[in-house]
Design a protein around this motif. Structure first.
Motif, mmCIF file in Angstrom:
data_model
loop_
_atom_site.group_PDB
_atom_site.id
_atom_site.type_symbol
_atom_site.label_atom_id
_atom_site.label_comp_id
_atom_site.label_asym_id
_atom_site.label_seq_id
_atom_site.Cartn_x
_atom_site.Cartn_y
_atom_site.Cartn_z
ATOM 1 N N ALA A 248 8.085 -8.644 -8.299
ATOM 2 C CA ALA A 248 7.831 -8.474 -6.870
ATOM 3 C C ALA A 248 6.972 -7.238 -6.629
ATOM 4 C CB ALA A 248 9.145 -8.368 -6.110
ATOM 5 N N ARG A 249 7.265 -6.159 -7.329
ATOM 6 C CA ARG A 249 6.457 -4.941 -7.173
ATOM 7 C C ARG A 249 5.042 -5.164 -7.693
ATOM 8 N NH1 ARG A 249 10.385 0.325 -7.722
ATOM 9 N NH2 ARG A 249 12.373 -0.741 -7.496
ATOM 10 N N ALA A 250 4.906 -5.918 -8.782
ATOM 11 C CA ALA A 250 3.568 -6.219 -9.291
ATOM 12 C C ALA A 250 2.772 -7.029 -8.274
ATOM 13 C CB ALA A 250 3.669 -6.967 -10.614
ATOM 14 N N ALA A 251 3.424 -7.938 -7.576
ATOM 15 C CA ALA A 251 2.740 -8.718 -6.543
ATOM 16 C C ALA A 251 2.232 -7.807 -5.424
ATOM 17 C CB ALA A 251 3.687 -9.776 -5.975
ATOM 18 N N ILE A 252 3.027 -6.813 -5.056
ATOM 19 C CA ILE A 252 2.605 -5.861 -4.023
ATOM 20 C C ILE A 252 1.377 -5.079 -4.494
ATOM 21 C CG2 ILE A 252 3.295 -3.787 -2.765
ATOM 22 C CD1 ILE A 252 6.159 -4.858 -2.811
ATOM 23 N N GLN A 253 1.395 -4.644 -5.744
ATOM 24 C CA GLN A 253 0.272 -3.887 -6.282
ATOM 25 C C GLN A 253 -0.990 -4.744 -6.357
ATOM 26 O OE1 GLN A 253 -2.163 -1.122 -7.740
ATOM 27 N NE2 GLN A 253 -0.054 -0.626 -7.175
ATOM 28 N N VAL A 254 -0.865 -5.987 -6.821
ATOM 29 C CA VAL A 254 -2.020 -6.877 -6.897
ATOM 30 C C VAL A 254 -2.552 -7.178 -5.500
ATOM 31 C CG1 VAL A 254 -2.758 -9.227 -7.509
ATOM 32 C CG2 VAL A 254 -1.378 -7.894 -9.108
ATOM 33 N N GLY A 255 -1.666 -7.365 -4.529
ATOM 34 C CA GLY A 255 -2.113 -7.590 -3.156
ATOM 35 C C GLY A 255 -2.921 -6.417 -2.627
ATOM 36 N N HIS A 256 -2.501 -5.214 -2.960
ATOM 37 C CA HIS A 256 -3.230 -4.020 -2.533
ATOM 38 C C HIS A 256 -4.611 -3.965 -3.189
ATOM 39 C CE1 HIS A 256 -3.771 -0.130 -0.817
ATOM 40 N NE2 HIS A 256 -3.679 0.538 -1.955
ATOM 41 N N ARG A 257 -4.695 -4.348 -4.438
ATOM 42 C CA ARG A 257 -5.986 -4.363 -5.130
ATOM 43 C C ARG A 257 -6.929 -5.394 -4.527
ATOM 44 N NH1 ARG A 257 -4.685 -3.690 -11.647
ATOM 45 N NH2 ARG A 257 -3.358 -1.827 -11.472
ATOM 46 N N LEU A 258 -6.408 -6.573 -4.223
ATOM 47 C CA LEU A 258 -7.238 -7.600 -3.601
ATOM 48 C C LEU A 258 -7.699 -7.159 -2.212
ATOM 49 C CD1 LEU A 258 -5.238 -10.823 -4.601
ATOM 50 C CD2 LEU A 258 -7.380 -9.968 -5.611
ATOM 51 N N GLY A 259 -6.823 -6.474 -1.499
ATOM 52 C CA GLY A 259 -7.213 -5.950 -0.194
ATOM 53 C C GLY A 259 -8.320 -4.924 -0.300
ATOM 54 N N ALA A 260 -8.266 -4.082 -1.333
ATOM 55 C CA ALA A 260 -9.321 -3.089 -1.547
ATOM 56 C C ALA A 260 -10.653 -3.774 -1.822
ATOM 57 C CB ALA A 260 -8.939 -2.169 -2.702
ATOM 58 N N LEU A 261 -10.614 -4.868 -2.586
ATOM 59 C CA LEU A 261 -11.839 -5.607 -2.879
ATOM 60 C C LEU A 261 -12.433 -6.216 -1.616
ATOM 61 C CD1 LEU A 261 -13.831 -6.798 -4.932
ATOM 62 C CD2 LEU A 261 -12.233 -8.708 -5.250
ATOM 63 N N ALA A 262 -11.589 -6.847 -0.795
ATOM 64 C CA ALA A 262 -12.065 -7.452 0.446
ATOM 65 C C ALA A 262 -12.643 -6.400 1.387
ATOM 66 C CB ALA A 262 -10.924 -8.208 1.125
ATOM 67 N N LEU A 263 -11.969 -5.249 1.493
ATOM 68 C CA LEU A 263 -12.464 -4.174 2.353
ATOM 69 C C LEU A 263 -13.801 -3.661 1.848
ATOM 70 C CD1 LEU A 263 -12.089 -2.162 4.669
ATOM 71 C CD2 LEU A 263 -10.766 -0.719 3.116
ATOM 72 N N GLY A 264 -13.939 -3.505 0.536
ATOM 73 C CA GLY A 264 -15.191 -3.026 -0.023
ATOM 74 C C GLY A 264 -16.350 -3.954 0.288
#
Length: 353
Positions: A248-264
């Motif tokens: 579950a924590r890994a999913a949160i971390q991956v979601g944050h990374r994907l969000g950073a990519l979309a924002l970039g």
């Protein structure tokens, strides 16, 4: 008139102090969370029933099940003290600005909105303690702090415009350029990414993924999205150090990374679309630099196993990114409007010329 200008100058200075003070409060709050001092005082607004950290005997008598940790208690109380000072500053701004409230260009509504927001933020500060670091409240508390900072900034910019006397035709403000949909997309993705970052922090998922760009040696490891982003779980008993399992924590971390990519991607598109305006280039360059530094800080936090000072810098990077986008949007609005968006004055407005 001279008295009004003096009052406006003081209000401008105080609102700018408010921006800087809010940044300090956000960083002190982040440090409080990073050193696990969020529950250093088990009650609110006092600490073990006192306005200052008491001795061990009084703390034990007040909360026998919560031993006093002096350093953490003081860290939590310092955060409360600086936050309370910020609230007092907002009250001073409202009181000093009240005589100007009938002036057409004075941002009286912004001042009242800031007061309401700081009161709401204080309530979230209380809920953070009484609900034992419930992730939803901790995340909203972070977003609230950034919102207070933006309101201070907006008030300051409006006060600067008010003090400059830039009015035309019967007290009507000059037309300002509209924000394109791309600005809205970038702002929405930034808010989402800030919320994801707060969710990472409040669920202690900062190093749930080892390595970058892979996560635990895999491009797409086992992830429990439903548990990681379960927003309706019960409150308590205590979320210090988190309660979620590794997937579950890994999913949160991956979601944050994907969000950073979309924002970039959104910020890159925004910079490219607005670069044709020479006046915008310094603001766009600053925005791009803030994103780049924040991205590198995020990667470094993962690779270096989240050292406290680097995690604090990551929070500071989020603050810089928010300020960068807000100032760039304000600069865009200050540009001369395009011909098809200029509003022609009405007959009533011409009559005041």
């Amino acid at each position: 008139m001279h008295e009004q200008q003096g009052r406006l100058a003081l209000l401008k200075a105080l609102s700018l102090v408010g921006v800087a003070a809010t940044v300090v409060v956000i960083l002190v709050g982040a440090w409080t969370r990073l050193v696990d001092a969020g529950l250093g005082c088990p009650d609110w607004p006092g600490c073990y029933g006192a306005l200052v950290v008491p001795d061990e005997a009084r703390a034990l008598a007040h909360s026998p099940d919560t031993p006093l940790e002096g350093a953490k208690a003081w860290m939590e109380m310092i955060h409360r003290y600086v936050a309370s000072a910020l609230g007092l500053l907002v009250i001073v701004l409202v009181v000093l600005g009240r005589p100007l409230r009938r002036r057409p260009d004075y941002p009286w509504g912004v001042s009242l909105g800031l007061l309401a927001l700081i009161l709401l933020q204080g309530a979230f500060g209380a809920f953070t303690v009484t609900l034992k670091l419930w992730p939803q409240v901790v995340t909203l508390h972070l977003l609230g702090g950034l919102s207070v900072m933006l309101m201070f900034l907006w008030l300051h910019l409006r006060l600067r415009r008010c003090a400059s006397g830039r009015l035309t035709l019967g007290g009507v403000a000059p037309p300002r350029r509209r924000l394109t949909p791309l600005w809205g997309v970038a702002a929405a993705l930034l808010v989402m990414q800030l919320a994801l970052g707060g969710w990472v922090s409040s669920n202690y998922a900062g190093i749930a993924c080892q390595g970058f760009p892979t996560c635990n040696g895999e491009w797409w490891p086992a992830l429990d999205w439903s548990e990681g982003y379960h927003l309706t779980q019960a409150v308590g008993p205590n979320y210090l150090h988190g309660q979620l399992h590794a997937e579950a924590r890994a999913a949160i971390q991956v979601g944050h990374r994907l969000g950073a990519l979309a924002l970039g991607v959104a910020l890159l598109a925004l910079v490219l679309s607005a670069w044709r305006e020479r006046a915008m280039r310094p603001w766009l360059a600053g925005l791009g630099l803030a994103y780049g530094m924040q991205f590198l800080l995020g990667v470094a936090n993962v690779l270096l196993w989240l050292p406290l000072w680097l995690a604090l810098l990551h929070t500071a990077g989020a603050v810089a990114l928010v300020l960068g986008l807000a100032l760039a949007a304000w600069a865009w609005r200050a540009l001369p409007p395009q011909a098809d968006t200029i509003r022609q004055p009405t007959e009533k407005e011409w009559a005041h010329v």
